[in-house]
Design an enzyme around this catalytic site. Structure first.
Site, short mmCIF file in Angstrom:
data_model
loop_
_atom_site.label_atom_id
_atom_site.label_comp_id
_atom_site.label_asym_id
_atom_site.label_seq_id
_atom_site.Cartn_x
_atom_site.Cartn_y
_atom_site.Cartn_z
N ARG A 83 6.34 -55.31 -28.18
CA ARG A 83 7.39 -54.29 -28.19
C ARG A 83 8.40 -54.60 -27.09
NH1 ARG A 83 7.66 -49.06 -25.18
NH2 ARG A 83 9.31 -47.85 -26.16
N HIS A 127 16.55 -48.52 -24.67
CA HIS A 127 15.66 -48.32 -23.52
C HIS A 127 16.54 -48.26 -22.28
CE1 HIS A 127 11.22 -48.81 -22.26
NE2 HIS A 127 11.88 -48.47 -21.16
N GLU A 172 11.73 -42.60 -24.80
CA GLU A 172 11.59 -41.52 -23.83
C GLU A 172 12.88 -40.75 -23.57
OE1 GLU A 172 9.86 -43.22 -20.30
OE2 GLU A 172 7.94 -43.54 -21.24
N ASN A 300 4.26 -42.65 -25.18
CA ASN A 300 4.05 -43.29 -23.89
C ASN A 300 3.25 -42.32 -23.04
OD1 ASN A 300 5.73 -45.15 -25.04
ND2 ASN A 300 7.42 -44.87 -23.59
N TYR A 302 0.99 -41.87 -19.43
CA TYR A 302 0.57 -42.41 -18.13
C TYR A 302 -0.36 -41.50 -17.35
CZ TYR A 302 4.01 -46.10 -18.73
OH TYR A 302 4.70 -47.19 -19.20
N GLU A 375 3.24 -47.16 -24.84
CA GLU A 375 3.14 -47.58 -23.45
C GLU A 375 1.94 -46.89 -22.82
OE1 GLU A 375 6.60 -46.96 -20.93
OE2 GLU A 375 7.93 -47.81 -22.44
#
Ligand code: PNW
Length: 473
Positions: A83, A127, A172, A300, A302, A375
């Site tokens: 990606r 992005h 995002e 994504n 985290y 991600e």
């Protein structure tokens, strides 16, 4: 041979996508090469105090020149997918109108190289590197930027659609809107809640218009929408903390998920936002455009946020290195506290069960849609041993734990189709410059030498087995 000894204990579906991710601005460098235009990040990093140590991305990790070597690294890992994002100003220097053929040619060469090595290209259309020319016309707070994005999307699909099947729109939107226009810790560095809320809507609109532009090109494109989701818990079971959790979840998760998947904004979030911004930018038909059906929700993930609404608390969600404002318009009083878990070198709490919580919530509260983790990863202080190796056991454990969670989700019937490690290589980590390393491949910046870390070797082994070993005793 004793195949059963080698067999993984935690087996993933045979068609599971094993990937790694990057983005154009963080890796390419060559910001002045071959007719590329200027992006808002080129402008931003020149302003003193914006990026830690004044780091600049004009070389980054020189991927523009080293892409063949980098594809070789991916092939050695056995990745089935990669990606990456397209640099809009490399392809359209002014953001609209004239196309820079040399820019398109770079992505043609890159995708050819990937395909030759059996790696499926997954293209992210945006992005964060908006052409500066469009920021000069108002940037994301201006509705017109969404339309320019749809034009850009149609243009690149015409050029690359013969070799790229997997597309995703805006990476995002929360970050692009609220780090870019509210806290100002990302480009273009504005601190204006009204602008940020408009930007958020126009980024959603850009997503919807891009989905329509891709569909208009005929069948074939697999289209993803991307969001960064967090598990969110109140610090204590008090009304203030519960309300803080509702507000942060609202702005971080539900504002985007409800728009894309349900075609509406959550009422409570609009009400919160109306205290700091005029909500006068949603036009008739916008929510239908934004919720145009697409194929895959790209998540994504985290960390978990533990939040407190105790009166007088400051907001510091992202712990920006350069002292920015709050990325949470209207929730400046919310504080982000440590929930008692170990943290990465970003200060982000490690919580693989938070990922399960996010996936289960999506499955329970939203219309069914295939999911991909686009991600997931962690920054740690890497130490290069005398023999040149990087034994990044913390990162390895982080990815291992999150992959186990992915497997649990699949067993629960959640349609999770793939996983992309962030990031393939160490790179320019936005406001943190080269100060934070997320790669599973180490990059020695002075020499640009790439060295797979222990986590990369382990990931390659995992891919080869199609799963994970039984947990260590
Ligand atoms: C994501 N936050 O960024 C991006 O997609 C990547 O480009 C980036 O390198 C990676 O995560 C690691 O940071 C984020 O402050 C940046 O909440 C900041 C936040 C979240 C995601």
């Amino acid at each position: 041979t004793q195949p059963q000894i080698d067999a993984p204990a935690v087996v993933f579906p045979a068609d599971f996508v094993w990937g790694a991710a990057t983005s154009a601005y963080q890796i390419e460098g060559s910001t002045g090469a071959d007719g590329r235009g200027t992006s808002i990040w080129d402008t931003f990093i020149k302003q003193p105090g914006r990026v830690l140590n004044g780091d600049d991305a004009s070389v980054a990790i020189d991927h523009y020149n080293r892409y063949r070597e980098d594809v070789k690294v991916m092939a050695d890992l056995g990745l089935t997918a990669y990606r990456f994002s397209l640099s809009w100003p490399r392809i359209m220097p002014d953001g609209a109108g004239e196309v820079n053929q040399a820019g398109l040619d770079f992505y043609r060469r890159l995708t050819d190289e990937l395909l030759e090595h059996g790696i499926d290209p997954w293209v992210t259309l945006y992005h964060w590197d908006l052409p500066q020319a469009l920021e000069d016309l108002g940037g994301w707070p201006s509705r017109d930027t969404s339309k320019r994005f749809a034009d850009f999307t149609a243009c690149v699909h015409q050029a690359l659609g013969d070799r790229v099947r997997n597309w995703s729109t805006v990476n995002e939107p929360w970050c692009a809107a609220f780090l870019g226009y509210a806290s100002g810790e990302h480009a273009p560095g504005r601190r204006d809640p009204q602008a940020a809320v408009r930007a958020a809507h126009h980024l959603n609109l850009a997503h919807g218009l891009a989905v329509q532009a891709l569909r208009a090109q005929g069948a074939g494109a697999q289209i993803g929408g991307s969001v960064n989701l967090y598990a969110i818990t109140p610090a204590e079971d008090t009304p203030e903390d519960l309300d803080a959790a509702r507000r942060i979840d609202g702005l971080q998760n539900r504002f985007f998920l409800d728009a894309l998947l349900k075609g509406s904004y959550p009422e409570d979030v609009l009400e919160d936002l109306s205290k700091v911004a005029e909500i006068d930018f949603i036009q008739d038909g916008d929510m239908e455009i934004i919720s145009t059906p697409f194929d895959t929700l790209m998540i994504n993930y985290y960390s978990r946020f533990t939040v407190s609404g105790k009166p007088g608390g400051p907001a510091s969600a992202a712990a920006a290195p350069t002292g920015a404002g709050s990325p949470w318009p209207g929730s400046e009083d919310v504080s982000f506290v440590n929930g008692g878990r170990p943290v990465t070198s970003m200060g982000w709490e490690i919580d693989d069960l938070g990922l399960l919580e996010v996936l289960e919530r999506l499955h329970r509260e939203y219309p069914a849609i295939p999911l991909v983790i686009s991600e997931n990863g962690a920054a740690f202080e890497d130490v290069v041993e005398e023999d040149g190796q990087v034994n990044d056991l913390e990162r390895l454990a982080y990815i291992d734990a999150h992959l186990r969670t992915c497997h649990t989700a699949i067993e629960e019937g959640i349609p999770l189709k793939g996983y992309f490690a962030w990031s393939l290589m160490d790179n320019f980590e936005w406001a943190w410059g080269y100060g934070k390393r997320f790669g599973i491949v180490y990059v020695d910046y002075p020499t640009q030498r790439r060295t797979p870390k222990a986590s990369a070797a382990w990931y390659a082994d995992t891919i080869r087995r199609g799963g994970l070993r039984a947990p260590a005793e």
